[in-house]
Design an enzyme around this catalytic site. Structure first.
Site, PDB file in Angstrom:
ATOM      1  N   ASN A   1     -10.658  -2.782  -7.375  1.00  0.00           N
ATOM      2  CA  ASN A   1      -9.772  -1.936  -8.170  1.00  0.00           C
ATOM      3  C   ASN A   1     -10.277  -1.689  -9.580  1.00  0.00           C
ATOM      4  O   ASN A   1      -9.820  -0.757 -10.253  1.00  0.00           O
ATOM      5  CB  ASN A   1      -8.372  -2.536  -8.230  1.00  0.00           C
ATOM      6  CG  ASN A   1      -7.621  -2.405  -6.927  1.00  0.00           C
ATOM      7  OD1 ASN A   1      -6.742  -3.210  -6.620  1.00  0.00           O
ATOM      8  ND2 ASN A   1      -7.954  -1.412  -6.114  1.00  0.00           N
TER       9      ASN A   1
ATOM     10  N   ASP B   1       0.823  -1.206   0.000  1.00  0.00           N
ATOM     11  CA  ASP B   1       0.000   0.000   0.000  1.00  0.00           C
ATOM     12  C   ASP B   1       0.861   1.260   0.000  1.00  0.00           C
ATOM     13  O   ASP B   1       1.889   1.300   0.676  1.00  0.00           O
ATOM     14  CB  ASP B   1      -0.876  -0.024   1.258  1.00  0.00           C
ATOM     15  CG  ASP B   1      -2.103   0.851   1.135  1.00  0.00           C
ATOM     16  OD1 ASP B   1      -2.240   1.538   0.102  1.00  0.00           O
ATOM     17  OD2 ASP B   1      -2.932   0.839   2.061  1.00  0.00           O
TER      18      ASP B   1
END
Length: 255
Positions: free
Chosen positions: A86, A38
């Protein structure tokens, strides 16, 4: 990969791993590690760069991380590369990442063979173009012979969706009555990760403190580590520090 700033370029072939002495971090080395990569976009923004540059930096870091893990004695790395959510990102960004994935699995696929890494792709692979799906099958087939190290890439993956699909497969095979008699160990055989060891350790970078649909069934007894470091800046030194902390923890698993 995840919502927020966590998407990483899905270029995941290994960099050349030189033989080195194993780091002195104790005997209790996790054999399987999960990584939630991340912070790539924030890394790029902080440097005034396009977010795509952050994904590229994250890709380079994954190559390094796999090397770190392999040198330490880890046998399996499970990397969260692209989540089901996503697909909701900007069309331009999603298209760019699919292009990078295509480059990795088609043009640079030989890297997996050179490094003798078994590669598995898990998730809703059917969502990707046929040329990529075919290349993924080819890589998995050609690297299945390697047993020393496995890289598992989660693509278009969601933990809840995996469990639902596992239930459907179970009921289809055993019927509703048979499903009532299933135990936890047997149910694991119906998940996408069947045959892959559960992660003993999961690391999430960038300061976000949540699991974000990452292997909810498999990580129930994982040791979780959250670091504020953005993924492209994650270092070998910090990784070894986490391994030392892991080794000091008492993993009772409810006992």
């Amino acid at each position: 990969m995840l919502k927020g700033d966590s998407m990483i370029s899905p270029l995941f072939f290994m960099a050349t791993a030189k033989k080195t002495n194993r780091p002195q971090i104790g005997e209790n080395i996790p054999k399987s590690i999960g990584i939630i990569m991340d912070g790539n976009r924030r890394f790029a923004r902080a440097r005034g760069l396009p977010i795509f540059k952050g994904h590229e930096a994250g890709y380079e870091k994954l190559k390094e991380f796999v090397r770190f893990a392999r040198e330490a004695g880890v046998r399996t790395v499970i990397a969260y590369a692209f989540s089901t959510e996503n697909w909701n990102r900007a069309k331009e960004e999603v298209g760019y990442l699919i292009m990078l994935l295509e480059r990795a699995v088609i043009k640079q696929a030989d890297e997996f063979l050179k490094e003798k890494v078994c590669v598995r792709f898990i998730g809703q692979i059917e969502c990707f173009p046929k040329r990529i799906r075919d290349a993924i099958k080819k890589i998995e087939r050609e690297t299945s012979q390697y047993k020393d190290f496995t890289l598992v890439l989660l693509l278009s993956y969601g933990g809840r969706a995996e469990i639902i699909e596992g239930i459907k497969k179970l009921v289809k095979e055993k019927g509703a009555k048979g499903a009532l008699e299933i135990n936890e160990s047997e149910f694991g055989k119906y998940l996408m990760t069947a045959g892959i060891p559960d992660p003993e350790l999961v690391i999430r970078t960038s300061g976000e403190i949540r699991t974000s649909n990452f292997l909810p069934w498999q990580s129930v007894y994982s040791e979780w580590f959250f670091t504020k470091t953005l993924w492209p800046a994650f270092s070998r030194r910090e990784f070894l520090k986490i391994l030392k902390e892991f080794a000091s923890r008492e993993r009772r698993k409810g006992k």
